[in-house]
Design a protein around this motif. Structure first.
Motif, PDB file in Angstrom:
ATOM      1  N   ASP A  13       0.811  -1.215   0.000  1.00  0.00           N
ATOM      2  CA  ASP A  13       0.000   0.000   0.000  1.00  0.00           C
ATOM      3  C   ASP A  13       0.843   1.264   0.000  1.00  0.00           C
ATOM      4  OD1 ASP A  13      -3.145  -0.552   0.554  1.00  0.00           O
ATOM      5  OD2 ASP A  13      -1.925  -2.174   1.329  1.00  0.00           O
ATOM      6  N   ILE A  25      -8.237   8.902   0.921  1.00  0.00           N
ATOM      7  CA  ILE A  25      -7.909   7.565   0.412  1.00  0.00           C
ATOM      8  C   ILE A  25      -6.403   7.348   0.346  1.00  0.00           C
ATOM      9  CG2 ILE A  25     -10.090   7.386  -0.820  1.00  0.00           C
ATOM     10  CD1 ILE A  25      -8.707   7.973  -3.399  1.00  0.00           C
ATOM     11  N   SER A  39      -5.581   6.418   3.810  1.00  0.00           N
ATOM     12  CA  SER A  39      -6.011   5.031   4.038  1.00  0.00           C
ATOM     13  C   SER A  39      -4.905   4.039   3.697  1.00  0.00           C
ATOM     14  CB  SER A  39      -7.268   4.728   3.209  1.00  0.00           C
ATOM     15  OG  SER A  39      -7.730   3.414   3.447  1.00  0.00           O
ATOM     16  N   ASN A  40      -4.114   4.338   2.661  1.00  0.00           N
ATOM     17  CA  ASN A  40      -2.985   3.485   2.309  1.00  0.00           C
ATOM     18  C   ASN A  40      -1.951   3.435   3.429  1.00  0.00           C
ATOM     19  OD1 ASN A  40      -3.846   2.582  -0.198  1.00  0.00           O
ATOM     20  ND2 ASN A  40      -2.902   4.271  -1.301  1.00  0.00           N
ATOM     21  N   PRO A  67     -10.534   7.354   6.335  1.00  0.00           N
ATOM     22  CA  PRO A  67      -9.508   6.340   6.575  1.00  0.00           C
ATOM     23  C   PRO A  67      -9.610   5.849   8.015  1.00  0.00           C
ATOM     24  CG  PRO A  67      -8.537   8.539   6.591  1.00  0.00           C
ATOM     25  CD  PRO A  67      -9.964   8.701   6.150  1.00  0.00           C
ATOM     26  N   ASP A 110      -5.986  -2.056   2.698  1.00  0.00           N
ATOM     27  CA  ASP A 110      -7.283  -1.372   2.802  1.00  0.00           C
ATOM     28  C   ASP A 110      -8.204  -1.863   1.687  1.00  0.00           C
ATOM     29  OD1 ASP A 110      -6.157   0.021   0.628  1.00  0.00           O
ATOM     30  OD2 ASP A 110      -7.075   1.916   1.202  1.00  0.00           O
ATOM     31  N   SER A 141     -10.150  -1.154  -1.055  1.00  0.00           N
ATOM     32  CA  SER A 141     -10.495  -0.173  -2.091  1.00  0.00           C
ATOM     33  C   SER A 141     -11.124  -0.842  -3.302  1.00  0.00           C
ATOM     34  CB  SER A 141      -9.244   0.606  -2.514  1.00  0.00           C
ATOM     35  OG  SER A 141      -8.251  -0.268  -3.012  1.00  0.00           O
ATOM     36  N   GLU A 198     -14.193   0.695  -2.748  1.00  0.00           N
ATOM     37  CA  GLU A 198     -14.203   2.063  -2.232  1.00  0.00           C
ATOM     38  C   GLU A 198     -14.756   2.194  -0.821  1.00  0.00           C
ATOM     39  OE1 GLU A 198     -14.234   5.532  -4.535  1.00  0.00           O
ATOM     40  OE2 GLU A 198     -14.797   4.492  -6.372  1.00  0.00           O
ATOM     41  N   TYR A 206     -12.770   1.542   1.845  1.00  0.00           N
ATOM     42  CA  TYR A 206     -11.594   2.011   2.580  1.00  0.00           C
ATOM     43  C   TYR A 206     -11.598   1.569   4.038  1.00  0.00           C
ATOM     44  CZ  TYR A 206     -10.938   4.416  -1.747  1.00  0.00           C
ATOM     45  OH  TYR A 206     -10.785   4.659  -3.086  1.00  0.00           O
ATOM     46  N   GLU A 266      -8.631   0.804  -8.469  1.00  0.00           N
ATOM     47  CA  GLU A 266      -7.942   1.079  -7.221  1.00  0.00           C
ATOM     48  C   GLU A 266      -7.220  -0.174  -6.777  1.00  0.00           C
ATOM     49  OE1 GLU A 266      -7.798   3.970  -5.907  1.00  0.00           O
ATOM     50  OE2 GLU A 266      -9.356   4.978  -7.011  1.00  0.00           O
TER      51      GLU A 266
END
Length: 350
Positions: free
Chosen positions: A43, A84, A87-88, A219, A239, A241, A294, A296, A349
């Protein structure tokens, strides 16, 4: 010779899919610096030589591909773009610190419109204690492109990769799944109706939760913080996605293992179930959770010794376990039959 080979054969990007495309493009790149701890394949990249590492990740959103301005408020879009990327970092068990934001905008966007976009970015920065540290602004002939690079940090022993899951580890997921996709379905439904009749007033009552999940995702830094407070370091994490199925396959591939996920344990909100029933009698909420994307949320594995601690966390759900190398990634139905997990199509994603 290379030119002739290109002329003789053409491979479509969609035929490979995102992950295979990245693997193909980055094949042959050698690590040249000791400070590059982890490059492509997770990620975020992990950099540095000290006990505390720097983590860097980049996300790009393209108008017409990742967002539709007909129903996306610019302030929400700015917030989402940074959220987002953060979130990574959450998926690596890291804390966000800085962000670089670059935009390519056409003259269709006014200064005031871009200020609204950055208002959303500022709101996200304030919420997650992130400093806007730079970026770039250029013109674009068509539409809007936003690229966010998020920078975070974590102690070396706390960093969680996709590759650490072990046999018998428990599979956990935060929050609920499929709701963001259902929010998108509602927006697309109302868009089609509006295009047919511009005097139409959108009917969004009762769908606040799924709409927010799509337009303004959060996130799960709260989960990262909670796990840290409880002394739990996930063995692997990613995550969500691209849908639960796709992300579970990523974890299994990186960790060289299989998995069993139990359908009845996959967390699904009642609004997601409601949207599915309104859209189609054949649309199953679990399909939205598996393939929607999506959300997350965080999908992660833990040691069995952490079970007693994690089971008390109301926002974390234990949905399955890791199986041995060479076994398939499957979902077990309430009827005790198994369905092999598959990623659905080209994933925008990762």
């Amino acid at each position: 010779m290379e030119h002739l080979e290109y002329q003789e054969g053409r491979t479509e990007i969609g035929h490979l899919g995102k992950v295979a495309l990245i693997d193909r493009l980055t094949d042959g790149f050698e690590r040249r610096n000791a400070s590059t701890v982890k490059g492509v394949g997770d990620d975020a990249a992990v950099l540095g030589t000290g006990a505390t590492k720097t983590l860097v990740t980049t996300q790009t959103l393209v108008e017409g591909i990742h967002f539709d301005m007909m129903y996306t408020p610019l302030k929400h879009l700015g917030y989402k773009a940074l959220a987002i990327a953060i979130s990574n970092l959450a998926a690596m068990n890291a804390t966000p610190k800085q962000a670089l934001v670059s935009i390519a905008a056409s003259n269709r966007y006014s200064v005031e419109a871009l200020e609204e976009l950055y208002a959303g970015i500022r709101l996200c920065c304030n919420r997650y204690d992130v400093d806007l540290a730079g970026g770039e602004t250029v013109t674009n002939r068509m539409g809007l492109v936003i690229t966010v690079t998020a920078i975070g940090e974590a102690a070396e022993e706390k960093i969680t990769y996709r590759s650490g899951a072990k046999l018998h580890d428990l599979i956990c997921v935060s929050g609920d799944l499929g709701s963001a996709y259902c929010g998108l379905l509602i927006l697309e439904r109302e868009k089609v109706t509006y295009q047919a009749n511009p005097n139409f007033q959108p009917d969004l009552d009762g769908f606040d939760y799924v709409l927010e999940r799509y337009l303004k995702p959060e996130p799960r830094m709260d989960i990262v913080k909670l796990l840290g407070e409880k002394g739990v370091v996930p063995t692997s994490m990613i995550d969500v996605s691209g849908g639960l199925a796709s992300e579970m396959l990523h974890l299994c591939k990186a960790s060289k293992c299989g998995c069993e996920v139990y359908e009845e344990r996959i967390p699904i909100d009642y609004q997601t179930t409601r949207v599915c029933s309104e859209m189609s009698k054949n649309m199953l909420p679990v399909s939205c959770a598996l393939n929607g994307g999506e959300d997350y949320e965080l999908l992660f594995t833990i040691r069995q010794s952490d079970y007693e601690t994690v089971k008390e966390m109301s926002e974390v759900h234990i949905i399955g376990h890791i199986t041995e190398e060479g076994s398939a990634a499957v979902m077990v139905t309430p009827q005790n039959t198994t369905i092999e997990l598959r990623a659905q199509g080209f994933q925008g994603e990762e």
